[in-house]
Design a protein around this motif. Structure first.
Motif, short mmCIF file in Angstrom:
data_model
loop_
_atom_site.label_atom_id
_atom_site.label_comp_id
_atom_site.label_asym_id
_atom_site.label_seq_id
_atom_site.Cartn_x
_atom_site.Cartn_y
_atom_site.Cartn_z
N ARG A 256 -5.05 -7.00 5.52
CA ARG A 256 -5.58 -6.09 4.09
C ARG A 256 -5.18 -7.05 2.87
N ASN B 200 3.30 2.22 2.30
CA ASN B 200 4.26 2.02 3.11
C ASN B 200 5.54 1.96 2.43
N PHE C 263 0.90 -1.19 0.01
CA PHE C 263 0.11 0.01 -0.05
C PHE C 263 0.93 1.52 -0.01
N HIS D 44 -1.60 -3.83 7.40
CA HIS D 44 -1.42 -4.15 6.11
C HIS D 44 -1.28 -5.65 5.76
#
Length: 285
Positions: A240, A126, A124, A237
């Motif tokens: 997800r 990061n 994502f 994360h």
């Protein structure tokens, strides 16, 4: 150590040469294939384990001057590597930035991948990840000479153990990290190439945000493994990613930072073994 000549240059890799399902293991920035030594020692009893040293800063063979060292370029190199070794139905495993590379391979079709494992990795928004990643991104803006001077500080264990370096990536792997920094300290051509790589890797900070929706098209088994004490890659994360992948399972590893192959190699290898057997590491999604 084996070597193979690819379009971007010579890639060195470890190949256990044993029988069983093929597991290809990808490392992160300023790391080499030795990240996986203990995992390979465990898994190679019933798997063929292959771990390339990617041109991510701890490699010892410079790439071609025109090699694409961006994350998509590295993903293309991995795909070419799988093609040249004629590997099929591969279990593709990535930890740290290696997991970002796996995501890009999956995005691009992953024709030789039968299963995927994403382990405490960038995802994502990061990118760069945490203080360690931001430090690398900034240091990559230096000239190769100044970058080398900056990296000299990592000869000191106390510096390596800070959050600016490897301190929040591994609890137990300092001896390995000390070896990883040698190429940029001792080989000027690797030092210059690493600066070029860092600039390319962090050039597009939206890359993984844009890649994430494409993961829904990977309809083969996937395992997302996250270190419960990870300080660099948010645990959310991992969850997800598991929700995005249609056939994903999610598992946590305790008492570990990002680099689970160093901190908890036996547990990590066990999760991969059960996943390959089709039993799954966890029913949690």
């Amino acid at each position: 150590m084996n070597e193979i000549e690819l379009s971007a240059g010579t890639l060195q890799y470890v190949d256990s040469g044993t029988d069983g399902p093929v597991v290809v293991l990808l490392h992160g920035l300023l790391m080499d294939a030795s990240l996986w030594d203990d995992v390979i020692a465990d898994l190679s009893t019933d798997h063929r384990c292959i771990a390339p040293t990617l041109p991510l800063g701890a490699h010892r063979r410079p790439m071609s001057p025109d090699a694409d060292l961006s994350l998509p370029g590295i993903a293309g190199l991995v795909a070419e590597f799988l093609d040249r070794l004629d590997l099929h139905d591969v279990v593709l495993v990535g930890n740290d930035t290696g997991g970002a590379v796996v995501q890009l391979v999956l995005r691009d079709g992953a024709k030789r991948v039968g299963r995927a494992v994403l382990a405490s990795c960038e995802a994502f928004d990061n990118l760069p990840p945490g203080l360690t990643g931001k430090t690398l991104a900034l240091s990559g803006k230096l000239s190769p000479g100044l970058f080398g001077a900056f990296m000299q500080q990592l000869r000191v264990r106390a510096v390596r153990r800070t959050p600016l370096a490897f301190g929040t990536l591994t609890k137990r792997g300092d001896a390995v990290t000390a070896r990883w920094i040698r190429p940029v300290l001792e080989q000027p051509e690797i030092r210059a190439e690493t600066v070029r790589m860092l600039r390319a890797v962090f050039a597009d900070r939206n890359l993984l945000v844009e890649t994430a929706p494409e993961l829904a098209h990977f309809d083969k088994p996937a395992l997302v493994v996250w270190a419960s004490e990870d300080r660099v890659m948010p645990l959310d994360h991992g969850r997800r990613l598991a929700e995005l992948l249609p056939q994903a399972q999610f598992a946590e590893v305790a008492d570990s930072y990002t680099l689970m192959p160093l901190d908890q190699p036996a547990e990590f290898a066990g999760l991969i073994r059960e996943f390959v057997r089709g039993r799954g590491a966890s029913a949690e999604k």
